[in-house]
Design an enzyme around this catalytic site. Structure first.
Site, short mmCIF file in Angstrom:
data_model
loop_
_atom_site.label_atom_id
_atom_site.label_comp_id
_atom_site.label_asym_id
_atom_site.label_seq_id
_atom_site.Cartn_x
_atom_site.Cartn_y
_atom_site.Cartn_z
N SER A 11 2.92 10.80 0.57
CA SER A 11 3.66 9.54 0.42
C SER A 11 2.80 8.53 -0.33
O SER A 11 1.62 8.78 -0.60
CB SER A 11 4.04 8.96 1.80
OG SER A 11 2.89 8.62 2.53
N TYR A 162 -10.95 -1.24 11.03
CA TYR A 162 -10.49 -0.86 9.70
C TYR A 162 -11.43 -1.41 8.63
O TYR A 162 -11.86 -0.68 7.72
CB TYR A 162 -9.07 -1.38 9.47
CG TYR A 162 -8.51 -1.05 8.10
CD1 TYR A 162 -7.99 0.21 7.82
CD2 TYR A 162 -8.50 -2.00 7.09
CE1 TYR A 162 -7.48 0.51 6.57
CE2 TYR A 162 -7.98 -1.71 5.83
CZ TYR A 162 -7.48 -0.45 5.58
OH TYR A 162 -6.98 -0.16 4.34
#
Length: 277
Positions: A11, A162
């Protein structure tokens, strides 16, 4: 034509990158976690581009065993790799510890990408001049290294984790570039932009609604990956960070050789590797 291995192609940016490079006639090896989605994408690429030189590998970046199996499977079939595009990545709003014992975002966004690249260095060197591309994020600029958090945070923050993971892979990529500077392998990182992809899936539906209106399309997000992949490696710098297909400034910590070496040595210890290449 070149042989190009791309991770995370089912994707988003990875899919566009694979499609465009296949359309240019290259041999594309797609390494993904979901085999069914990989098979569907392979069929789509062949139908749209007419290029049937599309290979599939299984890769779960949350597992070091899977990384090793993927690298060995590639090397069993190919003796050269022209371009490695470390495109896969994730976000996690809850703390997850992998079966190897590492915090998920650090593992997937940094440690296992580092290991995959090291595993593939022999075939990259055989193809030299060749290149390694890491798709990272401008959020690395907000990252701080907390070495005690790599195996689990005392107080988890998805955002801090992150940012740290993206800073970590930036540091490792820079150190790799320094260490193999004489091997004709260009190693660079890039920020694709704030891209409307599945990486937003963990946000609330309300947040997704507004963020997806602000974020750019995967087609635009893939431009810098495609720009670098389209260059001859010998014409590229190494150890640099790109935004909008141009060199850009990065976190000042990347200039700290001692910190880069400390992180390198820590990761090599985790991977049961000798520190020096």
């Amino acid at each position: 034509m070149k042989t190009i291995l791309i991770t995370g192609t089912t994707s988003g940016i990875g899919k566009i990158t694979a499609m465009e490079l296949a359309n240019a006639g290259h041999t594309i090896v797609m390494a993904n976690r979901n085999r069914n989605k990989s098979e569907q994408l392979k069929s789509e690429i062949v139908a749209q581009t007419g290029n049937d030189k599309i290979e599939l590998l299984d890769l779960d970046l949350s597992s070091l065993d899977s990384v090793h199996e993927c690298a060995e499977a590639f090397k069993a079939k190919y003796d050269k790799l022209d371009i490695l595009i470390n495109n896969a990545g994730l976000t996690s709003h809850t703390e997850v510890i992998t079966k190897d014992g590492y915090e998920l975002q650090f593992a997937v966004n940094a440690l296992t990408q580092f290991e995959l690249t090291l595993q593939l260095l022999p075939v990259l060197e055989s193809a030299a001049p060749s290149q390694v591309i890491f798709v990272t994020s401008m959020m690395h600029k907000f990252g701080k290294l907390n070495f005690d958090s790599f195996k689990g945070w005392k107080k988890y923050s998805g955002g801090s984790s992150y940012n740290q993971s993206k800073l970590a892979i930036m540091l490792l990529a820079r150190e790799l570039a320094e260490r193999i500077g004489d091997r004709q392998i260009a190693v660079n990182t890039l920020h694709p932009g704030a891209v409307n992809t599945g990486i937003l899936d963990g946000y609330s539906k309300t947040a997704q609604f507004f963020l997806r209106k602000l974020f750019i399309s995967p087609e635009k997000g893939a431009k810098t990956s495609l720009f670098l992949a389209g260059q001859e490696p010998q014409s590229l710098p190494t150890g640099k960070y790109f935004v909008n297909s141009k060199q850009a400034s990065s976190h000042k910590l990347l200039e700290n050789a001692a910190m880069r070496e400390r992180l390198w040595d820590t990761c090599c210890e985790y991977l049961n590797r000798e520190s020096a290449l």
